[in-house]
Design an enzyme around this catalytic site. Structure first.
Site, PDB file in Angstrom:
ATOM      1  N   GLY A 614       0.828  -1.202   0.000  1.00 38.67           N
ATOM      2  CA  GLY A 614       0.000   0.000   0.000  1.00 38.67           C
ATOM      3  C   GLY A 614       0.855   1.241   0.000  1.00 38.67           C
ATOM      4  N   GLY A 616       0.415   5.925   0.366  1.00 38.85           N
ATOM      5  CA  GLY A 616      -0.435   7.090   0.583  1.00 38.85           C
ATOM      6  C   GLY A 616       0.413   8.320   0.730  1.00 38.85           C
ATOM      7  N   LYS A 620       4.894   4.596   2.109  1.00 42.22           N
ATOM      8  CA  LYS A 620       4.524   3.272   1.635  1.00 42.22           C
ATOM      9  C   LYS A 620       4.396   2.295   2.800  1.00 42.22           C
ATOM     10  CE  LYS A 620       6.599   3.766  -2.958  1.00 42.22           C
ATOM     11  NZ  LYS A 620       7.550   3.187  -3.946  1.00 42.22           N
ATOM     12  N   ASP A 731     -10.390  10.632  10.782  1.00 38.61           N
ATOM     13  CA  ASP A 731     -10.221  10.228   9.387  1.00 38.61           C
ATOM     14  C   ASP A 731     -10.863   8.856   9.160  1.00 38.61           C
ATOM     15  OD1 ASP A 731      -9.452  10.654   6.778  1.00 38.61           O
ATOM     16  OD2 ASP A 731      -7.435   9.873   7.036  1.00 38.61           O
TER      17      ASP A 731
END
Length: 913
Positions: A614, A616, A620, A731
């Site tokens: 993944g 963002g 990583k 979030d």
């Protein structure tokens, strides 16, 4: 009636949408009457059927509003805003429009009395009659509008008293569900009735400024604890300020200036969200500067000019962290002025002119604008810099975006992107601006960015520019706005209609006054596309409006950048950490193991791409394996990450002290060689987002989705109600809900989370952060973070579980889509078309209606109307029982049971019964 009509306007739109293939003869006749009554109607109204494209936005319509319009009995939205040539009275028969939900006549030239029959519009939620010439008294029958959310009668010439109920006659006190009372800039007289306010009310804004009201401020005002903005300034109010005013702990802006208030200055201790206080020009008893002002940690502006203050100014006042402006001019302050050694980094102006100050003490470099003219201290020539009058530099204009402005002809204007075009222009008028200083370009620059990102992102808009900020005599802030078209030099009618309607539905004490738009794109091009325009603009308006409702732009958000700058910890988040004691002796990090960089490098095979699972904005995420066989998920911050340091420290401190089966566990961390890495337990089935999108190959049936909803709700409820101190995630979204080998939900990613160090305080003042589509407008507008912000985000997650759609797709928000499609009178609320086919084609959807009700309850516009996460957990448990599931049973199934089988999704679709 076969025709369903909506008039979209603010910035003057008139849109007719038909639910049948043709316009009825009756409706056609009425529209022809409108054509004959109004001048400057669109060119395409000249044909035989005026229902093709009827945008009347910003075209300077002239004429009367004929009484025949009330024959359009299916009319739901009537918005004729900013057509200054529309005049005359509102027809007495207006009350016949029983289906009307929105009536916006902002910026026209209507006059006469507001008819009593308007009270018959019991479905009305939005009533804006501001900036006209309405006279006479406020109809008490408005009190019958039990569904009214927004009531705006500002800037008219209304007279008489504030109507309250009397026996069988209604009054404004009946509007217990209304959020906005906007009555400023009129000629209302008499006292403010104590009966007007009660603890049942849900008011957010009470604006009675610039009238002729007398008497005292009723103590019942202190019962309306939902209030956020209060304006009673510029009246003739007298008596003392109610002592219970400090019950209004959510009030952010309080204006009591320019009255005849007497007695002691009330103690406002406890109003910890107050950031603008103006009590100037009253006749309070002589007293020193109240010490409680130094306790208001959110205060940005203190204005107490001419309030009989005396003595010395406490130096502690200037160290308030958010303080920008102090105006204590025209008082009897004396002695030594001590600014202190560490005034607020936000402080820009201290105005103390016309006092009796004899000495000043300034610490270190001093760049604050200090005005001491009219004080004895000005006899010292060395202080001449501070002995001139205050000036306001309001010269702001949006700069070009690294390009050279062209020479434009034909009355065109150069956009920030250096393209010549005809902009759609007008003035933003803020009735409760949150800051006094006008020369801070960062405020306006950030407002430009938010307008583009959240207002116009799905419309043909190239850029926006702001200029010429100024305050008028009523202390309203005016900012000129220009909106530039994209891909051409002018807007067509439908685009102007969409932009205008969006700006008309803003949710703050401000409005947009537009100029007529006189340069529409080629009408022949529009005519050729008329068959599709209604659909395209309908989608654009609906989607963008919902984005506005979820993420509203207001001037409050402009304070975020300045607020963030004061935290030097952002650039040095580990400055106070003693790394030699990280072995476990620090209680906050108990249970979190410290890994070496070498160890993590080895277990990820040198952070190979094959182990990347993944990525963002933080960096990583890699899969790793220890020698013991334990699998890890290692989040590695990218080099130079702007927020990585803060999130790194925050997440370690939070996760090392919270433990729940529905929260991702922190195993450890690495902080060496310039690396910042967080080490979590490995969750094999990825994110809920990947499962819903089909990316993971895992199919989730209805029962499994209920269990995932329950698990993630329990994790959030733990954070809100059992963690010490309570934690707001900030979030919540489907990418931050992970699924383990049994598809149990685990809430992850605490980089933005905010602990409530004072659990007794409802709200946390903070810079707005989160993900677009999941943030509620209340948090975005006020910067006041509560657990209810997480509840809103979780409601969006519930809707994603139903639909498998993104929160925002093609400019449409998922909340709007579900609201539009819902029909509670039909099976499964008639949501067949928007349900995820995976569950729509599956087994029984027991409890789905209750699930939808819960989701919509979570996304209520106001936080006070949303449930707590504890209540959400109980409701999901009830829903699972309705579906035949035991909410406390542990799952024994694995992801293999839900993997996608060959042949894809079944082609059958759940049909309505």
């Amino acid at each position: 009636m076969a025709l369903r009509i909506q008039f979209f306007l603010l910035v003057f739109s008139f849109k007719l949408l038909a639910t049948a293939a043709t316009t009825s003869v009756e409706d056609y006749t009425i529209l022809k009457i409108l054509m004959s009554e109004w001048q400057n109607t669109p060119p395409n109204w000249v044909g035989t059927d005026p229902c093709g494209d009827n945008s009347l936005a910003s075209m300077g319509l002239r004429g009367l509003l004929p009484s025949d319009i009330v024959s359009l009995t299916e009319l739901q939205i009537l918005d004729l805003s900013n057509n200054g040539g529309l005049k005359g009275n509102i027809p007495q028969q207006i009350g016949s429009l029983a289906m009307l939900s929105t009536l916006i006549l902002l910026g026209c030239s209507f006059s006469g009395q507001i008819p009593n029959s308007i009270g018959n519009l019991t479905q009305l939620r939005h009533l804006s009659l501001n900036a006209n010439s309405f006279s006479g008294s406020i109809p008490p029958w408005i009190g019958n509008m039990k569904n009214l959310y927004w009531l705006d009668l500002t800037d008219n010439i209304l007279t008489g008293t504030i109507p309250v109920s009397n026996g069988t006659i209604p009054g404004l006190d009946w509007l217990v569900n209304t959020r906005h009372f906007h009555f400023g800039e009129n000629q209302l007289t008499g006292t403010i009735p104590a009966q007007l306010f009660s603890s049942k009310m849900k008011l957010i804004h009470v604006l009675f400024d610039n009238n002729k009201l007398t008497g005292g401020i009723p103590s019942t005002l202190g019962l309306v604890t939902t209030l956020e903005v209060v304006r009673f300034d510029r009246n003739s109010l007298n008596g003392t300020v109610p002592s219970n005013l400090n019950n209004l702990t959510r009030v952010q802006e309080l204006y009591l200036s320019n009255n005849q208030l007497t007695g002691p200055i009330s103690d406002l201790t406890g109003m910890n969200t107050l950031f603008y206080l103006d009590m100037s020009n009253n006749s309070f008893n002589a007293s020193s500067v109240p010490l409680w002002t130094s306790s208001l940690q959110s205060l940005t502006a203190l204005v107490m000019e001419n309030t009989n203050l005396q003595g010395e100014v406490p130096s502690s006042l200037f160290s308030l962290p958010q303080l920008q402006t102090v105006d204590l001019s025209n008082n009897q302050l004396n002695g030594t002025l001590n600014i202190g050694s560490s005034p607020s980094s936000q402080l820009q102006l201290i105005d103390l002119h016309n006092n009796s100050i004899t000495y000043i003490t300034l610490g270190g470099a001093f760049s604050i604008k200090l005005v001491l003219v009219g004080n004895p201290v000005c006899k010292q020539s060395a202080l001449s810099t501070y002995c001139t009058s205050a000036t306001s530099n309001a010269n702001y204009s949006t700069p070009s975006n690294n390009c050279l402005d062209p020479i434009c002809s034909s009355n065109k204007t150069s956009s920030p992107n250096c393209s010549c075009a005809y902009p759609y222009a007008g003035t933003l008028v803020f009735r409760a601006p949150s800051f006094l200083v006008l020369n801070g370009s960062s405020y306006y620059h950030q407002l430009e960015g938010y307008l583009m990102a959240y207002y116009f992102n799905s419309l043909p808009v190239d850029s926006v520019s702001l200029s010429d900020p100024m305050r008028d005599s009523s202390d309203y802030l005016h900012v000129s706005l220009k909106v530039f078209p994209s891909g051409q030099d002018s807007f067509n009618r439908t685009a102007v209609s969409a932009i205008g309607f969006i700006l008309s539905k803003t949710f703050g004490p401000f409005s947009f006054i537009a100029l007529p738009y006189l340069h529409f794109a080629d009408s022949s091009v529009e005519s050729s596309k008329s068959s599709n325009t209604g659909i395209v603009i309908g989608e654009a308006v609906g989607g963008t409006l919902l984005v506005l409702l979820v993420i509203i732009v207001s001037i409050y958000a402009l304070r975020q950048k300045r607020r963030a700058e004061r935290f030097t910890e952002h650039s040095h988040p580990f400055a106070s950490w003693d790394l030699t004691t990280w072995s476990g002796s620090i209680p906050k990090l108990k249970g979190a193991r410290r890994f070496s960089f070498k160890e993590l490098k080895k277990c990820t095979n040198n952070f190979s791409d094959a182990n990347e699972i993944g990525s963002g904005g933080y960096g990583k995420v890699y899969r790793g394996s220890l020698l013991t066989g334990q699998l890890l998920a290692i989040k590695r911050a990218q080099q130079g990450s702007m927020q990585g340091g803060n999130e790194f420290k925050n997440e370690i401190e939070l996760l090392s002290r919270v433990h729940h089966k529905n929260l991702v566990s922190l195993v450890g961390f690495c902080f060496e060689q310039g690396e910042q890495m967080l080490v979590y337990e490995y969750i094999p089935n990825g994110t809920l987002k990947d499962c819903l999108s089909g990316k993971s190959g895992i199919r989730l049936d209805w029962m499994r989705r209920l269990k995932i909803a329950l698990g993630s709700a329990r994790g959030l409820a733990y954070l809100h109600e059992l963690a010490n101190p309570p934690i707001i995630h900030r979030d919540v979204k489907t990418t931050n809900i992970l699924l383990d080998e049994h598809l149990n939900a685990k809430v992850s990613d605490f980089g933005l989370s905010k602990p409530k160090e004072n659990p007794d305080k409802d709200r946390v003042t903070t810079q707005v952060k989160g993900t677009m589509g999941y943030m509620d407008r209340e948090y975005y507008m006020t910067q006041q973070l509560t657990e209810k912000s997480d509840v809103y985000s979780f409601g969006v997650v519930l809707l994603e579980l139903l639909t498998a759609r993104k929160p925002i797709e093609k400019g449409k928000h998922i909340v709007c889509e579900v609201k539009t499609a819902m029909d509670k009178t039909k099976n499964l609320y008639s949501l067949y078309e928007i349900l995820d086919p995976v569950i729509a084609s599956g087994a029984s959807l027991g409890g789905l209606e209750n699930f939808v009700d819960l989701a919509m309850h979570c996304v209520e516009e106001s936080g006070v109307d949303r449930p707590t996460m504890g209540e959400v957990v109980k409701e999901i448990e009830n829903i699972m029982q309705l579906a035949g599931l035991n909410p406390n049973a542990e799952s024994a199934s694995t992801s293999a049971s839900y993997e996608e089988y060959g042949g894809g999704f079944p082609s059958s679709k759940l049909e309505p019964k």
